[in-house]
Design a protein around this motif. Structure first.
Motif, short mmCIF file in Angstrom:
data_model
loop_
_atom_site.label_atom_id
_atom_site.label_comp_id
_atom_site.label_asym_id
_atom_site.label_seq_id
_atom_site.Cartn_x
_atom_site.Cartn_y
_atom_site.Cartn_z
N ASP A 230 -93.62 20.87 -38.83
CA ASP A 230 -92.32 20.43 -39.35
C ASP A 230 -92.46 19.66 -40.66
O ASP A 230 -91.52 18.99 -41.09
CB ASP A 230 -91.62 19.55 -38.31
N HIS A 231 -93.63 19.76 -41.27
CA HIS A 231 -93.93 19.10 -42.55
C HIS A 231 -93.84 17.57 -42.43
O HIS A 231 -93.55 16.88 -43.40
CB HIS A 231 -93.01 19.61 -43.66
N ARG A 232 -94.11 17.07 -41.27
CA ARG A 232 -94.23 15.63 -41.06
C ARG A 232 -95.70 15.26 -41.26
O ARG A 232 -96.59 15.92 -40.70
CB ARG A 232 -93.77 15.26 -39.65
N ASN A 233 -95.95 14.24 -42.05
CA ASN A 233 -97.33 13.82 -42.31
C ASN A 233 -97.80 12.96 -41.14
O ASN A 233 -97.45 11.79 -41.02
CB ASN A 233 -97.40 13.02 -43.62
N THR A 234 -98.61 13.56 -40.27
CA THR A 234 -99.08 12.86 -39.07
C THR A 234 -100.47 12.27 -39.25
O THR A 234 -100.96 11.59 -38.35
CB THR A 234 -99.12 13.83 -37.87
N ASN A 235 -101.11 12.51 -40.38
CA ASN A 235 -102.52 12.15 -40.49
C ASN A 235 -102.83 10.99 -41.44
O ASN A 235 -103.71 10.18 -41.14
CB ASN A 235 -103.33 13.38 -40.93
N ASN A 236 -102.15 10.91 -42.56
CA ASN A 236 -102.61 9.99 -43.61
C ASN A 236 -101.98 8.61 -43.54
O ASN A 236 -100.81 8.45 -43.18
CB ASN A 236 -102.35 10.60 -44.99
N TRP A 237 -102.77 7.62 -43.94
CA TRP A 237 -102.30 6.25 -44.07
C TRP A 237 -101.59 6.12 -45.42
O TRP A 237 -102.14 6.50 -46.46
CB TRP A 237 -103.48 5.28 -43.99
N PRO A 238 -100.37 5.58 -45.44
CA PRO A 238 -99.59 5.55 -46.68
C PRO A 238 -99.86 4.34 -47.56
O PRO A 238 -98.95 3.78 -48.17
CB PRO A 238 -98.15 5.51 -46.15
N GLY A 239 -101.10 3.94 -47.63
CA GLY A 239 -101.42 2.76 -48.42
C GLY A 239 -102.90 2.71 -48.73
O GLY A 239 -103.59 3.74 -48.76
N SER A 240 -103.40 1.50 -48.92
CA SER A 240 -104.80 1.31 -49.28
C SER A 240 -105.62 0.91 -48.06
O SER A 240 -105.08 0.51 -47.02
CB SER A 240 -104.92 0.22 -50.35
#
Length: 489
Positions: free
Chosen positions: A459-469
């Motif tokens: 569904d094009h939901r980003n389930t893997n990446n951390w959205p920061g540092s």
């Protein structure tokens, strides 16, 4: 306050499981069991033994901060050395008695009456634990496309993560399906011996040259005698990822300017492909970083060999002697190597995890995997994930993230040992965290860079990446706030 001796189960013995077990032992916990379906520790570094397997993060950063290795042989360590490092850590910190190898955990069910997790193994054993941690990782289950005709192919077929070392590749007509991080490492090593090698390119990648080198003996001696030298090297790499590469991935504005140096480096590497038409076919049409940026100094030159062909027409079916592509062409080969990555959204599969209300974890995640700080899921008390949803780093070292997670889970273990029998992350806390994470990811290069990647689900939901540092994640996990959880005593 009297401290009770809690029992802890960890499933997985890679960087996650080993790092957590060491942190728990150093905090005084002794009743720890580490399950692994294989015959030894190591996780992906035990399983991926393909030729040329190596890390694409510098060795000084891709290691535990509390256990530096002064004598890494090269800047980007190869699989045997990383595996030896993990085994060294397991032995040095006394983990060997805690391992249960060749043991598959099939089911884990929370027992509401006791506040404990009941684990079932494939050999019929059952035991209860106060704290249960899934340290399975995101890259443990190989993905193989369900192409028509797979059962008809008459040659040898295997996935790169399950390399068949008994199959001699010399003189073979080899097909490699996929051209990602694994393929660009082993293709240059198997091409010279092959009669013919066909690379079925599934997607284009930004690939830069790999700044690898051997470390001389004097550097090993210097690292031992002046540990600050190695610490400075680690810090320098860390700052490069945090201050240069990471902003190019997550910054909503000025991203193309920030990523310009990466684009130039990759285009410079691509110049080593002599055929201009092939260069055009290898050039991505999306922003750098939308998919994982790869590094190799040998892959592009290998594509100049007479016996190597790149095919970007998709395979529609396998035949007894090769594969047919969408354009109707048939490509003959006798050996097929899947370099098709992993089922990265299967965070605990094939293990079945059932929470407090009889809900299976996969059902709770029917709209996409999510966990508070990538660690805790509402309705699953006393359960934590390592390398769970939204904790992958687009730039940096996952080991830094894992150490942050281990420190957080140790705090949870201390709560349970102090008399808390059940801790369940509050639904509103998880909802707020997930909404904020997805909002920030929506403007990242992974979501807006013009590509589909393994970071995104169906569904094009980003389930893997951390959205920061990495620094931001360390700050968020430094202290477990009991207010975030429903606690029972």
């Amino acid at each position: 306050m009297t401290r009770r001796n809690i029992s802890i189960a960890i499933v997985g013995s890679g960087f996650s499981g080993i790092g957590l077990a060491i942190a728990l032992k150093r905090a005084g916990f002794t009743d720890i069991t580490i399950f692994d379906k294989a015959d030894g520790p190591g996780g992906v570094w035990r399983d991926n033994t393909y030729p040329g397997a190596a890390c694409d993060a510098p060795s000084h950063l891709y290691s535990y901060s509390f256990e530096p290795k002064p004598d890494w042989t090269r800047r980007f360590a190869e699989q045997p050395e990383i595996l030896a490092y993990l085994r060294h850590c397991a032995a040095k910190y006394g983990l060997m008695p805690h391992f249960r190898f060749n043991t598959t955990v099939t089911d884990a069910q929370f027992q509401t009456a006791t506040g404990r997790w009941r684990l079932h193994t494939a050999d019929g054993e059952t035991r209860d634990y106060d704290l249960f941690v899934a340290a399975c990782g995101q890259l443990s289950n190989p993905a193989v496309p369900a192409l028509p005709g797979r059962d008809r192919f008459g040659g040898t077929m295997f996935h790169s993560a399950r390399w068949d070392h008994g199959h001699d590749l010399a003189g073979r007509r080899i097909a490699v399906v996929g051209n990602g991080a694994s393929a660009i490492q082993f293709v240059p090593l198997i091409a010279p011996a092959a009669e013919r090698l066909t690379v079925f390119q599934l997607e284009t990648h930004w690939i830069s040259r790999k700044p690898d080198r051997l470390y001389p003996r004097w550097r090993h001696a210097l690292n031992r005698r002046v540990p600050a030298v190695q610490k400075l090297s680690r810090l320098g790499v860390f700052l490069w990822f945090e201050l240069v590469l990471n902003p190019a991935l997550i910054a909503p504005r000025g991203r193309r300017v920030l990523s310009a140096p990466v684009r130039l480096l990759c285009r410079y590497a691509l110049r080593s492909v002599r055929d201009p038409r092939l260069r055009r076919r290898l050039t991505p049409r999306y922003e750098p970083g939308c998919k994982r940026i790869l590094t190799s100094s040998e892959y592009y030159p290998t594509l100049n060999r007479r016996n190597v062909t790149v095919v970007d027409d998709p395979i529609t079916e396998l035949t007894p002697h090769g594969a047919r592509t969408a354009g109707g062409d048939h490509h003959a080969f006798d050996t097929l190597i899947w370099a098709t990555g992993f089922r990265s959204q299967d965070f605990v599969a094939p293990m079945r995890v059932v929470g407090a209300h009889g809900t299976e974890l996969n059902a709770a995640w029917k709209d996409g995997a999510r966990a508070y700080l990538g660690l805790a899921v509402t309705g699953f008390p006393n359960f934590f994930l390592m390398y769970g949803p939204n904790t992958n780093v687009g730039s940096g070292s996952i080991v830094h993230m894992l150490e942050s997670q281990a420190a957080y889970i140790v705090q949870a273990a201390r709560l349970l040992a102090s008399g808390v029998t059940s801790m369940d992350v509050r639904a509103d806390v998880l909802d707020r965290f997930d909404a904020a994470a997805q909002r920030r990811l929506s403007t990242s290069v992974w979501n807006q860079g013009g590509c589909d990647s393994w970071y995104l689900d169906a569904d094009h939901r980003n389930t893997n990446n951390w959205p920061g540092s990495m620094t931001g994640y360390r700050r968020r996990t430094r202290r477990l706030d009991p207010v975030d959880y429903h606690l029972e005593h």
